[in-house]
Design a protein around this motif. Structure first.
Motif, PDB file in Angstrom:
ATOM      1  N   ALA A  98      57.002  28.737  31.973  1.00 20.00           N
ATOM      2  CA  ALA A  98      56.949  28.851  33.567  1.00 20.00           C
ATOM      3  C   ALA A  98      56.634  30.212  33.908  1.00 20.00           C
ATOM      4  CB  ALA A  98      58.520  28.534  33.732  1.00 20.00           C
ATOM      5  N   ASP A  99      57.281  31.381  33.399  1.00 16.18           N
ATOM      6  CA  ASP A  99      56.995  32.602  33.834  1.00 16.18           C
ATOM      7  C   ASP A  99      55.508  32.905  33.973  1.00 16.18           C
ATOM      8  OD1 ASP A  99      59.871  33.048  34.238  1.00 16.18           O
ATOM      9  OD2 ASP A  99      59.822  34.176  32.254  1.00 16.18           O
ATOM     10  N   PHE A 100      54.858  32.582  32.744  1.00 15.17           N
ATOM     11  CA  PHE A 100      53.325  33.238  32.789  1.00 15.17           C
ATOM     12  C   PHE A 100      52.500  32.195  33.653  1.00 15.17           C
ATOM     13  CE2 PHE A 100      54.631  35.809  29.615  1.00 15.17           C
ATOM     14  CZ  PHE A 100      53.565  36.850  29.385  1.00 15.17           C
ATOM     15  N   MET A 101      53.054  30.855  33.785  1.00 14.71           N
ATOM     16  CA  MET A 101      52.201  29.994  34.926  1.00 14.71           C
ATOM     17  C   MET A 101      52.443  30.432  36.086  1.00 14.71           C
ATOM     18  SD  MET A 101      52.211  25.835  34.939  1.00 14.71           S
ATOM     19  CE  MET A 101      53.423  25.613  33.486  1.00 14.71           C
ATOM     20  N   TYR A 102      53.648  30.950  36.708  1.00 12.09           N
ATOM     21  CA  TYR A 102      53.914  31.253  37.952  1.00 12.09           C
ATOM     22  C   TYR A 102      53.161  32.885  37.988  1.00 12.09           C
ATOM     23  CZ  TYR A 102      56.031  33.867  41.702  1.00 12.09           C
ATOM     24  OH  TYR A 102      56.350  34.481  42.902  1.00 12.09           O
ATOM     25  N   ALA A 103      53.119  33.503  37.147  1.00 11.72           N
ATOM     26  CA  ALA A 103      52.402  34.835  37.165  1.00 11.72           C
ATOM     27  C   ALA A 103      50.940  34.572  37.404  1.00 11.72           C
ATOM     28  CB  ALA A 103      52.830  35.690  35.711  1.00 11.72           C
ATOM     29  N   SER A 104      50.147  33.557  36.762  1.00 13.72           N
ATOM     30  CA  SER A 104      48.840  33.242  36.778  1.00 13.72           C
ATOM     31  C   SER A 104      48.424  32.787  38.227  1.00 13.72           C
ATOM     32  CB  SER A 104      48.544  32.103  35.823  1.00 13.72           C
ATOM     33  OG  SER A 104      48.876  32.423  34.380  1.00 13.72           O
ATOM     34  N   ALA A 105      49.474  32.048  38.701  1.00 13.04           N
ATOM     35  CA  ALA A 105      49.223  31.478  40.233  1.00 13.04           C
ATOM     36  C   ALA A 105      49.224  32.466  41.185  1.00 13.04           C
ATOM     37  CB  ALA A 105      50.210  30.383  40.515  1.00 13.04           C
ATOM     38  N   LYS A 106      50.166  33.510  40.763  1.00 11.82           N
ATOM     39  CA  LYS A 106      50.333  34.604  41.720  1.00 11.82           C
ATOM     40  C   LYS A 106      49.136  35.774  41.711  1.00 11.82           C
ATOM     41  CE  LYS A 106      53.410  37.932  40.317  1.00 11.82           C
ATOM     42  NZ  LYS A 106      54.716  38.452  40.037  1.00 11.82           N
ATOM     43  N   TYR A 107      48.639  35.950  40.726  1.00 12.53           N
ATOM     44  CA  TYR A 107      47.515  36.590  40.469  1.00 12.53           C
ATOM     45  C   TYR A 107      46.190  36.033  41.042  1.00 12.53           C
ATOM     46  CZ  TYR A 107      50.419  40.464  38.538  1.00 12.53           C
ATOM     47  OH  TYR A 107      51.155  41.468  38.525  1.00 12.53           O
ATOM     48  N   ILE A 108      46.369  34.748  41.087  1.00 14.25           N
ATOM     49  CA  ILE A 108      44.798  34.165  41.586  1.00 14.25           C
ATOM     50  C   ILE A 108      44.939  34.279  43.330  1.00 14.25           C
ATOM     51  CG2 ILE A 108      44.181  31.544  42.205  1.00 14.25           C
ATOM     52  CD1 ILE A 108      44.694  30.749  39.413  1.00 14.25           C
ATOM     53  N   TYR A 109      46.216  34.203  43.671  1.00 18.71           N
ATOM     54  CA  TYR A 109      46.571  34.499  45.257  1.00 18.71           C
ATOM     55  C   TYR A 109      46.096  35.897  45.532  1.00 18.71           C
ATOM     56  CZ  TYR A 109      47.667  29.535  46.422  1.00 18.71           C
ATOM     57  OH  TYR A 109      47.695  28.228  46.584  1.00 18.71           O
ATOM     58  N   LEU A 110      46.680  36.947  44.739  1.00 20.66           N
ATOM     59  CA  LEU A 110      46.662  38.031  45.094  1.00 20.66           C
ATOM     60  C   LEU A 110      45.346  38.764  45.081  1.00 20.66           C
ATOM     61  CD1 LEU A 110      49.872  39.657  43.220  1.00 20.66           C
ATOM     62  CD2 LEU A 110      49.170  39.566  45.620  1.00 20.66           C
ATOM     63  N   TYR A 111      44.578  38.470  43.976  1.00 23.04           N
ATOM     64  CA  TYR A 111      43.186  39.093  43.672  1.00 23.04           C
ATOM     65  C   TYR A 111      42.036  38.211  44.875  1.00 23.04           C
ATOM     66  CZ  TYR A 111      44.796  41.117  39.290  1.00 23.04           C
ATOM     67  OH  TYR A 111      45.368  41.788  38.601  1.00 23.04           O
ATOM     68  N   LYS A 112      42.466  37.191  45.357  1.00 29.13           N
ATOM     69  CA  LYS A 112      41.638  36.586  46.186  1.00 29.13           C
ATOM     70  C   LYS A 112      40.055  36.530  45.597  1.00 29.13           C
ATOM     71  CE  LYS A 112      44.128  37.296  50.494  1.00 29.13           C
ATOM     72  NZ  LYS A 112      45.234  37.678  49.881  1.00 29.13           N
ATOM     73  N   ALA A 113      39.993  36.379  44.531  1.00 28.78           N
ATOM     74  CA  ALA A 113      38.657  36.411  43.780  1.00 28.78           C
ATOM     75  C   ALA A 113      38.019  35.044  43.879  1.00 28.78           C
ATOM     76  CB  ALA A 113      38.530  37.007  42.258  1.00 28.78           C
ATOM     77  N   PRO A 114      36.870  34.654  43.638  1.00 25.60           N
ATOM     78  CA  PRO A 114      36.425  33.271  43.513  1.00 25.60           C
ATOM     79  C   PRO A 114      37.025  32.681  42.274  1.00 25.60           C
ATOM     80  CG  PRO A 114      34.696  34.798  44.000  1.00 25.60           C
ATOM     81  CD  PRO A 114      35.601  35.777  43.835  1.00 25.60           C
ATOM     82  N   LEU A 115      37.278  31.463  42.336  1.00 23.01           N
ATOM     83  CA  LEU A 115      37.879  30.638  41.019  1.00 23.01           C
ATOM     84  C   LEU A 115      36.738  30.556  40.082  1.00 23.01           C
ATOM     85  CD1 LEU A 115      40.611  30.093  42.932  1.00 23.01           C
ATOM     86  CD2 LEU A 115      40.499  27.811  41.807  1.00 23.01           C
ATOM     87  N   ASP A 116      37.171  31.065  38.857  1.00 25.89           N
ATOM     88  CA  ASP A 116      36.421  30.905  37.797  1.00 25.89           C
ATOM     89  C   ASP A 116      36.347  29.447  37.363  1.00 25.89           C
ATOM     90  OD1 ASP A 116      35.556  30.838  34.836  1.00 25.89           O
ATOM     91  OD2 ASP A 116      35.059  32.808  35.458  1.00 25.89           O
ATOM     92  N   PRO A 117      35.514  28.753  36.873  1.00 18.39           N
ATOM     93  CA  PRO A 117      35.582  27.285  36.458  1.00 18.39           C
ATOM     94  C   PRO A 117      36.403  27.342  35.129  1.00 18.39           C
ATOM     95  CG  PRO A 117      33.190  27.877  36.681  1.00 18.39           C
ATOM     96  CD  PRO A 117      34.063  29.361  36.908  1.00 18.39           C
TER      97      PRO A 117
END
Length: 215
Positions: A98-117
């Protein structure tokens, strides 16, 4: 007079509510729901809508609370279904997912980089791993189906191997972009996502070792 075996005598002294299995099954159920929402949200992602991130945070907090309750019960219960150390390891490793899944989501939003496939490839493997964890945990209860537990552990290990391949292929493609900032951001998220599958494999290995000891 019916002969009562040692196993049946032992069961008489088990906590009536089998609290540890109830809690582990609830943890597994939350992980399945969390990983399902994570995957589905990435399939239809909107950087301007942070609903998914809020939900991931909610799941992470609920799972922290469940993990805390497992440790509270360890302090209060004299009899446990298997070694206290194994219960502690299993609880901690489930919480890591759960911790690492949440961290993954958090950095996807923080970085605002295009989503990698590769993000959705990872999230699907994460969800599949959580489904197998739920099957394994359910069948670990009273060791009712050791074969099913073993099969789920094998599947989780195979998903982790697939995740290793997804990571290496995604990084090769990423470096072809020659965009240093994008490379840095996306590589970080990819590594967080791959870490989730590592944590799922840690859970499978812990369950497997419990099985070897007691089943």
């Amino acid at each position: 007079m019916n002969y009562m075996g040692i196993g049946n005598i032992f069961k008489m002294f088990q906590p009536k509510d089998k609290v540890f299995f109830v809690l582990f099954e609830k943890v597994a159920e939350e992980l399945v729901a969390m990983s399902k929402e994570f995957h589905e949200s990435l399939l239809d992602f909107d950087i301007n809508d942070d609903t998914m991130l809020q939900h991931m945070s909610d799941y992470e907090h609920r799972l922290d609370d469940l993990t805390h309750e497992i440790f509270v019960q360890l302090g209060e219960n004299f009899i446990t279904p298997f070694d206290r150390e194994d219960i502690s390891h299993l609880a901690s490793r489930l919480d890591d997912i759960a911790d690492f899944m949440y961290a993954s989501a958090k950095y996807i939003y923080l970085y605002k980089a295009p989503l990698d496939p590769a993000y959705t490839e990872f999230s699907l493997l994460i969800h599949k791993s959580c489904v197998e964890i739920q099957i394994a945990v359910t069948n670990l209860n009273d060791f009712k189906d050791p074969k099913a537990v073993k099969e789920s552990c094998i599947k989780i290990n195979s998903f982790e191997n697939l995740a290793d391949d997804v990571l290496s292929q995604a990084i090769v493609k990423l470096f072809e972009t020659d965009d240093a900032i994008k490379i840095m951001k996306v590589k970080s998220v990819l590594e967080y996502l791959e870490n989730v599958t590592d944590k799922a494999e840690d859970v499978a290995n812990t369950i497997d070792s419990i099985l070897i000891k007691y089943a």
